[in-house]
Motif scaffolding. Structure first.
Motif, PDB file in Angstrom:
ATOM      1  N   ARG A  67       0.840  -1.211   0.000  1.00 61.25           N
ATOM      2  CA  ARG A  67       0.000   0.000   0.000  1.00 61.25           C
ATOM      3  C   ARG A  67       0.870   1.255   0.000  1.00 61.25           C
ATOM      4  NH1 ARG A  67      -2.372   0.152   5.026  1.00 61.25           N
ATOM      5  NH2 ARG A  67      -0.993   1.838   5.561  1.00 61.25           N
ATOM      6  N   LYS A  68       1.964   1.236   0.793  1.00 62.35           N
ATOM      7  CA  LYS A  68       2.855   2.392   0.853  1.00 62.35           C
ATOM      8  C   LYS A  68       3.529   2.644  -0.493  1.00 62.35           C
ATOM      9  CE  LYS A  68       4.122   2.290   5.758  1.00 62.35           C
ATOM     10  NZ  LYS A  68       5.241   2.112   6.708  1.00 62.35           N
ATOM     11  N   ILE A  69       3.896   1.574  -1.209  1.00 56.83           N
ATOM     12  CA  ILE A  69       4.499   1.733  -2.536  1.00 56.83           C
ATOM     13  C   ILE A  69       3.506   2.396  -3.473  1.00 56.83           C
ATOM     14  CG2 ILE A  69       5.244   0.467  -4.595  1.00 56.83           C
ATOM     15  CD1 ILE A  69       6.737  -1.439  -2.738  1.00 56.83           C
ATOM     16  N   ARG A  70       2.249   1.949  -3.429  1.00 52.48           N
ATOM     17  CA  ARG A  70       1.229   2.565  -4.294  1.00 52.48           C
ATOM     18  C   ARG A  70       1.035   4.045  -3.962  1.00 52.48           C
ATOM     19  NH1 ARG A  70      -1.180  -1.273  -7.320  1.00 52.48           N
ATOM     20  NH2 ARG A  70      -1.207  -3.407  -6.544  1.00 52.48           N
ATOM     21  N   GLU A  71       1.064   4.391  -2.668  1.00 53.92           N
ATOM     22  CA  GLU A  71       0.909   5.791  -2.265  1.00 53.92           C
ATOM     23  C   GLU A  71       2.083   6.641  -2.758  1.00 53.92           C
ATOM     24  OE1 GLU A  71       0.490   5.603   1.965  1.00 53.92           O
ATOM     25  OE2 GLU A  71      -1.562   4.817   1.876  1.00 53.92           O
ATOM     26  N   LYS A  72       3.314   6.115  -2.639  1.00 54.59           N
ATOM     27  CA  LYS A  72       4.479   6.882  -3.072  1.00 54.59           C
ATOM     28  C   LYS A  72       4.486   7.069  -4.581  1.00 54.59           C
ATOM     29  CE  LYS A  72       7.605   6.318   0.713  1.00 54.59           C
ATOM     30  NZ  LYS A  72       8.973   6.599   1.054  1.00 54.59           N
ATOM     31  N   VAL A  73       4.069   6.057  -5.321  1.00 55.76           N
ATOM     32  CA  VAL A  73       3.994   6.185  -6.775  1.00 55.76           C
ATOM     33  C   VAL A  73       2.930   7.208  -7.148  1.00 55.76           C
ATOM     34  CG1 VAL A  73       3.320   4.966  -8.880  1.00 55.76           C
ATOM     35  CG2 VAL A  73       4.963   3.942  -7.332  1.00 55.76           C
ATOM     36  N   ALA A  74       1.810   7.215  -6.426  1.00 56.47           N
ATOM     37  CA  ALA A  74       0.753   8.203  -6.699  1.00 56.47           C
ATOM     38  C   ALA A  74       1.278   9.618  -6.447  1.00 56.47           C
ATOM     39  CB  ALA A  74      -0.466   7.925  -5.834  1.00 56.47           C
ATOM     40  N   GLU A  75       2.095   9.808  -5.403  1.00 54.49           N
ATOM     41  CA  GLU A  75       2.681  11.129  -5.133  1.00 54.49           C
ATOM     42  C   GLU A  75       3.619  11.548  -6.256  1.00 54.49           C
ATOM     43  OE1 GLU A  75       4.664  11.038  -1.376  1.00 54.49           O
ATOM     44  OE2 GLU A  75       2.813  10.668  -0.255  1.00 54.49           O
ATOM     45  N   ARG A  76       4.408  10.585  -6.766  1.00 54.45           N
ATOM     46  CA  ARG A  76       5.346  10.916  -7.849  1.00 54.45           C
ATOM     47  C   ARG A  76       4.633  11.218  -9.158  1.00 54.45           C
ATOM     48  NH1 ARG A  76      10.710   7.090  -7.614  1.00 54.45           N
ATOM     49  NH2 ARG A  76      11.331   7.621  -5.499  1.00 54.45           N
ATOM     50  N   ASN A  77       3.446  10.645  -9.361  1.00 60.04           N
ATOM     51  CA  ASN A  77       2.706  10.861 -10.605  1.00 60.04           C
ATOM     52  C   ASN A  77       2.005  12.211 -10.646  1.00 60.04           C
ATOM     53  OD1 ASN A  77       3.430   8.502 -11.871  1.00 60.04           O
ATOM     54  ND2 ASN A  77       1.669   7.354 -11.134  1.00 60.04           N
ATOM     55  N   VAL A  78       1.912  12.910  -9.525  1.00 60.47           N
ATOM     56  CA  VAL A  78       1.252  14.215  -9.501  1.00 60.47           C
ATOM     57  C   VAL A  78       2.150  15.234 -10.205  1.00 60.47           C
ATOM     58  CG1 VAL A  78       0.464  16.090  -8.014  1.00 60.47           C
ATOM     59  CG2 VAL A  78      -0.031  13.735  -7.405  1.00 60.47           C
ATOM     60  N   VAL A  79       1.569  15.957 -11.150  1.00 55.97           N
ATOM     61  CA  VAL A  79       2.310  16.980 -11.881  1.00 55.97           C
ATOM     62  C   VAL A  79       1.979  18.333 -11.273  1.00 55.97           C
ATOM     63  CG1 VAL A  79       2.669  18.055 -14.126  1.00 55.97           C
ATOM     64  CG2 VAL A  79       2.231  15.606 -13.971  1.00 55.97           C
ATOM     65  N   ALA A  80       3.000  19.035 -10.810  1.00 54.88           N
ATOM     66  CA  ALA A  80       2.786  20.342 -10.190  1.00 54.88           C
ATOM     67  C   ALA A  80       2.494  21.381 -11.264  1.00 54.88           C
ATOM     68  CB  ALA A  80       4.008  20.755  -9.390  1.00 54.88           C
ATOM     69  N   LYS A  81       1.522  22.239 -10.987  1.00 51.37           N
ATOM     70  CA  LYS A  81       1.196  23.293 -11.934  1.00 51.37           C
ATOM     71  C   LYS A  81       2.288  24.354 -11.890  1.00 51.37           C
ATOM     72  CE  LYS A  81      -3.804  22.878 -11.593  1.00 51.37           C
ATOM     73  NZ  LYS A  81      -5.056  23.560 -11.243  1.00 51.37           N
ATOM     74  N   PRO A  82       2.665  24.906 -13.050  1.00 50.96           N
ATOM     75  CA  PRO A  82       3.689  25.957 -13.031  1.00 50.96           C
ATOM     76  C   PRO A  82       3.137  27.236 -12.397  1.00 50.96           C
ATOM     77  CG  PRO A  82       2.860  25.614 -15.259  1.00 50.96           C
ATOM     78  CD  PRO A  82       2.265  24.554 -14.399  1.00 50.96           C
ATOM     79  N   ARG A  83       3.985  27.892 -11.643  1.00 54.28           N
ATOM     80  CA  ARG A  83       3.563  29.116 -10.970  1.00 54.28           C
ATOM     81  C   ARG A  83       3.564  30.278 -11.953  1.00 54.28           C
ATOM     82  NH1 ARG A  83       6.422  30.266  -5.474  1.00 54.28           N
ATOM     83  NH2 ARG A  83       4.815  31.843  -5.544  1.00 54.28           N
ATOM     84  N   LYS A  84       2.632  31.187 -11.762  1.00 60.02           N
ATOM     85  CA  LYS A  84       2.564  32.387 -12.588  1.00 60.02           C
ATOM     86  C   LYS A  84       3.040  33.561 -11.754  1.00 60.02           C
ATOM     87  CE  LYS A  84      -1.356  30.879 -15.323  1.00 60.02           C
ATOM     88  NZ  LYS A  84      -2.733  31.174 -15.721  1.00 60.02           N
ATOM     89  N   ALA A  85       3.923  34.365 -12.337  1.00 66.00           N
ATOM     90  CA  ALA A  85       4.418  35.542 -11.637  1.00 66.00           C
ATOM     91  C   ALA A  85       3.307  36.578 -11.546  1.00 66.00           C
ATOM     92  CB  ALA A  85       5.611  36.127 -12.374  1.00 66.00           C
ATOM     93  N   THR A  86       3.149  37.174 -10.363  1.00 67.51           N
ATOM     94  CA  THR A  86       2.129  38.203 -10.174  1.00 67.51           C
ATOM     95  C   THR A  86       2.771  39.444  -9.588  1.00 67.51           C
ATOM     96  OG1 THR A  86       1.623  37.338  -7.983  1.00 67.51           O
ATOM     97  CG2 THR A  86       0.282  36.520  -9.798  1.00 67.51           C
ATOM     98  N   LYS A  87       2.086  40.571  -9.745  1.00 66.09           N
ATOM     99  CA  LYS A  87       2.575  41.835  -9.202  1.00 66.09           C
ATOM    100  C   LYS A  87       1.695  42.258  -8.039  1.00 66.09           C
ATOM    101  CE  LYS A  87       4.305  43.627 -13.574  1.00 66.09           C
ATOM    102  NZ  LYS A  87       4.203  44.714 -14.537  1.00 66.09           N
ATOM    103  N   LYS A  88       2.275  43.084  -7.158  1.00 58.17           N
ATOM    104  CA  LYS A  88       1.483  43.641  -6.069  1.00 58.17           C
ATOM    105  C   LYS A  88       0.476  44.631  -6.641  1.00 58.17           C
ATOM    106  CE  LYS A  88       4.398  43.547  -2.001  1.00 58.17           C
ATOM    107  NZ  LYS A  88       5.005  44.402  -0.972  1.00 58.17           N
ATOM    108  N   THR A  89      -0.686  44.707  -6.003  1.00 57.83           N
ATOM    109  CA  THR A  89      -1.686  45.667  -6.459  1.00 57.83           C
ATOM    110  C   THR A  89      -1.284  47.071  -6.031  1.00 57.83           C
ATOM    111  OG1 THR A  89      -2.985  45.426  -4.440  1.00 57.83           O
ATOM    112  CG2 THR A  89      -3.506  43.931  -6.259  1.00 57.83           C
ATOM    113  N   TRP A  90      -1.880  48.075  -6.674  1.00 57.86           N
ATOM    114  CA  TRP A  90      -1.561  49.466  -6.364  1.00 57.86           C
ATOM    115  C   TRP A  90      -1.910  49.772  -4.913  1.00 57.86           C
ATOM    116  CZ3 TRP A  90      -4.416  53.738  -4.849  1.00 57.86           C
ATOM    117  CH2 TRP A  90      -3.760  54.968  -4.926  1.00 57.86           C
ATOM    118  N   GLY A  91      -3.053  49.267  -4.455  1.00 58.63           N
ATOM    119  CA  GLY A  91      -3.493  49.525  -3.089  1.00 58.63           C
ATOM    120  C   GLY A  91      -2.553  48.923  -2.053  1.00 58.63           C
ATOM    121  N   SER A  92      -2.060  47.708  -2.302  1.00 59.16           N
ATOM    122  CA  SER A  92      -1.151  47.099  -1.332  1.00 59.16           C
ATOM    123  C   SER A  92       0.181  47.834  -1.294  1.00 59.16           C
ATOM    124  CB  SER A  92      -0.953  45.617  -1.638  1.00 59.16           C
ATOM    125  OG  SER A  92      -0.263  45.455  -2.860  1.00 59.16           O
ATOM    126  N   LYS A  93       0.625  48.370  -2.427  1.00 58.78           N
ATOM    127  CA  LYS A  93       1.850  49.179  -2.434  1.00 58.78           C
ATOM    128  C   LYS A  93       1.662  50.446  -1.597  1.00 58.78           C
ATOM    129  CE  LYS A  93       3.613  47.860  -6.976  1.00 58.78           C
ATOM    130  NZ  LYS A  93       3.905  48.351  -8.315  1.00 58.78           N
TER     131      LYS A  93
END
Length: 116
Positions: A67-93
Motif C-alpha cells: 500500500r505504501k508503494i502505491r501511495e508513493k507512486v501516486a505522489e510521484r505521478n502528480v504533476v505540479a502546476k507551473p507558478r505564474k508571476a504576479t505583481k502587487k496591487t496598487w493599493g497594497s503598495k
C-alpha cells in the motif's frame, strides 16, 4: 517525466519487488525477539524502498508495504502546476508605503538631539 504505472494485482506488484524480512525493534517483548515480522520491500523499476513493522504478522506488514508503494507512486505521478508571476496591487503598495512612513515618523521621535 513519464507516468509510473503499477500492476493492479498485489502479487504482480510483489513480483517486481525485492522482499526482505527482519526483526522489528521497539515494544513487543519476546515475541519481537523471536520472529522476523518486519518487512522491507524495494521496488526495482522505481527504486522506492518502504518498510513496515506495525503488525506482529509478516503478511500484514507485507500488505502495508505494498500500500505504501502505491501511495508513493501516486505522489510521484502528480504533476505540479507551473507558478505564474504576479505583481502587487496598487493599493497594497500604498498601504506598505503608509506603514513605512508611520514607522519612520515613530523612529524620528526617538532620536532627538536635545542633549547637545
Amino acid at each position: 517525466m513519464t507516468k509510473i504505472i503499477l500492476p493492479d494485482d498485489d502479487d504482480e506488484l510483489a513480483a517486481e519487488c525485492d522482499f526482505e524480512a527482519f526483526r522489528a525493534s521497539g515494544k513487543g517483548g519476546q515475541h519481537i525477539n523471536t520472529t522476523d515480522s518486519a518487512v522491507r520491500l524495494h521496488h526495482r523499476p522505481t527504486g522506492i524502498t518502504v518498510t513496515s513493522q506495525e503488525s506482529r504478522s509478516q503478511w500484514q506488514n507485507r500488505q502495508i508495504c505494498l500500500r505504501k508503494i502505491r501511495e508513493k507512486v501516486a505522489e510521484r505521478n502528480v504533476v505540479a502546476k507551473p507558478r505564474k508571476a504576479t505583481k502587487k496591487t496598487w493599493g497594497s503598495k500604498q498601504n506598505t508605503l503608509a506603514e513605512k512612513a508611520k514607522h519612520s515618523a515613530k523612529k524620528k521621535t526617538r532620536s532627538s538631539r536635545d542633549w547637545e
